[in-house]
Design a protein around this motif. Sequence first.
Motif, PDB file in Angstrom:
ATOM      1  N   ARG A 170       0.841  -1.205   0.000  1.00 41.26           N
ATOM      2  CA  ARG A 170       0.000   0.000   0.000  1.00 41.26           C
ATOM      3  C   ARG A 170       0.869   1.245   0.000  1.00 41.26           C
ATOM      4  O   ARG A 170       0.671   2.162  -0.790  1.00 41.26           O
ATOM      5  N   ARG A 171       1.839   1.319   0.892  1.00 44.45           N
ATOM      6  CA  ARG A 171       2.717   2.482   0.994  1.00 44.45           C
ATOM      7  C   ARG A 171       3.521   2.632  -0.293  1.00 44.45           C
ATOM      8  O   ARG A 171       3.685   3.725  -0.809  1.00 44.45           O
ATOM      9  N   SER A 172       3.982   1.529  -0.843  1.00 37.48           N
ATOM     10  CA  SER A 172       4.766   1.577  -2.066  1.00 37.48           C
ATOM     11  C   SER A 172       3.941   2.154  -3.216  1.00 37.48           C
ATOM     12  O   SER A 172       4.428   2.982  -3.984  1.00 37.48           O
ATOM     13  N   MET A 173       2.692   1.734  -3.345  1.00 36.25           N
ATOM     14  CA  MET A 173       1.837   2.237  -4.417  1.00 36.25           C
ATOM     15  C   MET A 173       1.538   3.722  -4.215  1.00 36.25           C
ATOM     16  O   MET A 173       1.532   4.491  -5.170  1.00 36.25           O
TER      17      MET A 173
ATOM     18  N   ALA B   3       2.480   9.259  -6.018  1.00 39.99           N
ATOM     19  CA  ALA B   3       2.929  10.613  -5.671  1.00 39.99           C
ATOM     20  C   ALA B   3       4.084  11.033  -6.581  1.00 39.99           C
ATOM     21  O   ALA B   3       4.124  12.174  -7.060  1.00 39.99           O
ATOM     22  N   ARG B   4       5.001  10.126  -6.866  1.00 38.18           N
ATOM     23  CA  ARG B   4       6.106  10.441  -7.779  1.00 38.18           C
ATOM     24  C   ARG B   4       5.591  10.698  -9.189  1.00 38.18           C
ATOM     25  O   ARG B   4       6.047  11.616  -9.868  1.00 38.18           O
ATOM     26  N   GLU B   5       4.630   9.891  -9.626  1.00 34.90           N
ATOM     27  CA  GLU B   5       4.055  10.086 -10.959  1.00 34.90           C
ATOM     28  C   GLU B   5       3.374  11.453 -11.063  1.00 34.90           C
ATOM     29  O   GLU B   5       3.512  12.146 -12.067  1.00 34.90           O
ATOM     30  N   MET B   6       2.643  11.822 -10.014  1.00 35.06           N
ATOM     31  CA  MET B   6       1.967  13.107 -10.014  1.00 35.06           C
ATOM     32  C   MET B   6       2.996  14.232 -10.081  1.00 35.06           C
ATOM     33  O   MET B   6       2.813  15.216 -10.796  1.00 35.06           O
ATOM     34  N   ARG B   7       4.092  14.089  -9.381  1.00 31.76           N
ATOM     35  CA  ARG B   7       5.155  15.102  -9.391  1.00 31.76           C
ATOM     36  C   ARG B   7       5.732  15.228 -10.795  1.00 31.76           C
ATOM     37  O   ARG B   7       5.984  16.322 -11.285  1.00 31.76           O
TER      38      ARG B   7
ATOM     39  N   SER C 129       1.422  14.400   7.110  1.00 31.15           N
ATOM     40  CA  SER C 129       0.497  14.342   5.984  1.00 31.15           C
ATOM     41  C   SER C 129       0.286  12.902   5.540  1.00 31.15           C
ATOM     42  O   SER C 129       1.090  12.022   5.834  1.00 31.15           O
ATOM     43  N   ASP C 130      -0.803  12.689   4.841  1.00 33.06           N
ATOM     44  CA  ASP C 130      -1.111  11.419   4.186  1.00 33.06           C
ATOM     45  C   ASP C 130      -1.412  11.735   2.730  1.00 33.06           C
ATOM     46  O   ASP C 130      -1.895  12.827   2.416  1.00 33.06           O
ATOM     47  N   TYR C 131      -1.152  10.772   1.861  1.00 30.69           N
ATOM     48  CA  TYR C 131      -1.441  10.946   0.445  1.00 30.69           C
ATOM     49  C   TYR C 131      -2.572  10.013   0.050  1.00 30.69           C
ATOM     50  O   TYR C 131      -2.563   8.838   0.404  1.00 30.69           O
ATOM     51  N   ASP C 132      -3.562  10.525  -0.655  1.00 29.96           N
ATOM     52  CA  ASP C 132      -4.672   9.721  -1.158  1.00 29.96           C
ATOM     53  C   ASP C 132      -4.479   9.557  -2.665  1.00 29.96           C
ATOM     54  O   ASP C 132      -4.769  10.471  -3.437  1.00 29.96           O
ATOM     55  N   PRO C 133      -3.969   8.405  -3.098  1.00 30.53           N
ATOM     56  CA  PRO C 133      -3.679   8.224  -4.519  1.00 30.53           C
ATOM     57  C   PRO C 133      -4.930   8.218  -5.393  1.00 30.53           C
ATOM     58  O   PRO C 133      -4.869   8.610  -6.553  1.00 30.53           O
ATOM     59  N   ASP C 134      -6.062   7.807  -4.844  1.00 28.02           N
ATOM     60  CA  ASP C 134      -7.293   7.787  -5.634  1.00 28.02           C
ATOM     61  C   ASP C 134      -7.766   9.200  -5.972  1.00 28.02           C
ATOM     62  O   ASP C 134      -8.286   9.441  -7.059  1.00 28.02           O
TER      63      ASP C 134
ATOM     64  N   GLY D 230      -5.634  11.912  -5.611  1.00 24.40           N
ATOM     65  CA  GLY D 230      -4.488  12.744  -5.978  1.00 24.40           C
ATOM     66  C   GLY D 230      -4.330  13.929  -5.046  1.00 24.40           C
ATOM     67  O   GLY D 230      -3.916  15.010  -5.450  1.00 24.40           O
ATOM     68  N   SER D 231      -4.652  13.711  -3.760  1.00 21.63           N
ATOM     69  CA  SER D 231      -4.609  14.816  -2.800  1.00 21.63           C
ATOM     70  C   SER D 231      -3.839  14.420  -1.545  1.00 21.63           C
ATOM     71  O   SER D 231      -3.655  13.252  -1.246  1.00 21.63           O
ATOM     72  N   TYR D 232      -3.379  15.454  -0.860  1.00 22.44           N
ATOM     73  CA  TYR D 232      -2.704  15.283   0.424  1.00 22.44           C
ATOM     74  C   TYR D 232      -3.643  15.747   1.526  1.00 22.44           C
ATOM     75  O   TYR D 232      -4.386  16.711   1.361  1.00 22.44           O
ATOM     76  N   ARG D 233      -3.576  15.075   2.667  1.00 19.65           N
ATOM     77  CA  ARG D 233      -4.283  15.524   3.862  1.00 19.65           C
ATOM     78  C   ARG D 233      -3.212  15.979   4.837  1.00 19.65           C
ATOM     79  O   ARG D 233      -2.430  15.182   5.341  1.00 19.65           O
ATOM     80  N   LEU D 234      -3.167  17.286   5.078  1.00 19.18           N
ATOM     81  CA  LEU D 234      -2.219  17.871   6.012  1.00 19.18           C
ATOM     82  C   LEU D 234      -2.878  17.933   7.379  1.00 19.18           C
ATOM     83  O   LEU D 234      -4.034  18.342   7.491  1.00 19.18           O
ATOM     84  N   LYS D 235      -2.146  17.532   8.410  1.00 22.43           N
ATOM     85  CA  LYS D 235      -2.705  17.492   9.763  1.00 22.43           C
ATOM     86  C   LYS D 235      -2.017  18.527  10.646  1.00 22.43           C
ATOM     87  O   LYS D 235      -0.789  18.616  10.671  1.00 22.43           O
ATOM     88  N   TYR D 236      -2.840  19.293  11.353  1.00 20.28           N
ATOM     89  CA  TYR D 236      -2.354  20.339  12.245  1.00 20.28           C
ATOM     90  C   TYR D 236      -3.032  20.203  13.607  1.00 20.28           C
ATOM     91  O   TYR D 236      -4.126  19.672  13.713  1.00 20.28           O
ATOM     92  N   MET D 237      -2.364  20.758  14.649  1.00 17.92           N
ATOM     93  CA  MET D 237      -2.948  20.729  15.991  1.00 17.92           C
ATOM     94  C   MET D 237      -2.769  22.101  16.646  1.00 17.92           C
ATOM     95  O   MET D 237      -1.732  22.731  16.500  1.00 17.92           O
ATOM     96  N   ARG D 238      -3.827  22.505  17.344  1.00 15.41           N
ATOM     97  CA  ARG D 238      -3.772  23.719  18.168  1.00 15.41           C
ATOM     98  C   ARG D 238      -4.692  23.518  19.351  1.00 15.41           C
ATOM     99  O   ARG D 238      -5.839  23.091  19.186  1.00 15.41           O
ATOM    100  N   ASP D 239      -4.179  23.794  20.528  1.00 17.63           N
ATOM    101  CA  ASP D 239      -4.956  23.685  21.770  1.00 17.63           C
ATOM    102  C   ASP D 239      -5.587  22.305  21.930  1.00 17.63           C
ATOM    103  O   ASP D 239      -6.740  22.178  22.342  1.00 17.63           O
ATOM    104  N   GLY D 240      -4.856  21.251  21.559  1.00 21.20           N
ATOM    105  CA  GLY D 240      -5.338  19.887  21.727  1.00 21.20           C
ATOM    106  C   GLY D 240      -6.355  19.442  20.702  1.00 21.20           C
ATOM    107  O   GLY D 240      -6.892  18.351  20.782  1.00 21.20           O
ATOM    108  N   SER D 241      -6.629  20.275  19.709  1.00 17.77           N
ATOM    109  CA  SER D 241      -7.605  19.944  18.678  1.00 17.77           C
ATOM    110  C   SER D 241      -6.899  19.764  17.334  1.00 17.77           C
ATOM    111  O   SER D 241      -6.085  20.599  16.939  1.00 17.77           O
ATOM    112  N   VAL D 242      -7.224  18.677  16.642  1.00 12.46           N
ATOM    113  CA  VAL D 242      -6.600  18.381  15.349  1.00 12.46           C
ATOM    114  C   VAL D 242      -7.473  18.919  14.223  1.00 12.46           C
ATOM    115  O   VAL D 242      -8.696  18.782  14.243  1.00 12.46           O
ATOM    116  N   SER D 243      -6.841  19.544  13.248  1.00 15.27           N
ATOM    117  CA  SER D 243      -7.510  20.041  12.047  1.00 15.27           C
ATOM    118  C   SER D 243      -6.830  19.433  10.831  1.00 15.27           C
ATOM    119  O   SER D 243      -5.630  19.190  10.843  1.00 15.27           O
ATOM    120  N   TRP D 244      -7.622  19.196   9.784  1.00 14.36           N
ATOM    121  CA  TRP D 244      -7.101  18.633   8.547  1.00 14.36           C
ATOM    122  C   TRP D 244      -7.379  19.581   7.405  1.00 14.36           C
ATOM    123  O   TRP D 244      -8.426  20.223   7.361  1.00 14.36           O
TER     124      TRP D 244
END
Length: 98
Positions: free
Chosen positions: A23-26, A31-35, A61-66, A68-82
Amino acid sequence: MKRFVLCLSLIGAVSTAADAWPRRSMEQFRAREMRREGGPPLRDIQRQWQGRMPGYDYLGSDYDPDQGSYRLKYMRDGSVSWVDVDGRTGREVRRSPR
């Protein structure tokens, strides 16, 4: 007996890693192909969004190959935002509540 238990635990760890590898390899391949197709590198996207998320700590971050997007993860005051970002353009697709 201890060696037997150690061998079994190592076999379990190797099989778990082997299951996750394809899964990680694919994802990395896509991601390389998209680049190659002209999309911005992840580090540029991360830098762009760090400036848009003042006061937040970047978690990764996580990459969603289906999609073609990245999910960036952030935290502030104990709360996670994507932030979902189009990997081809770097534009926001969707954001969790801030």
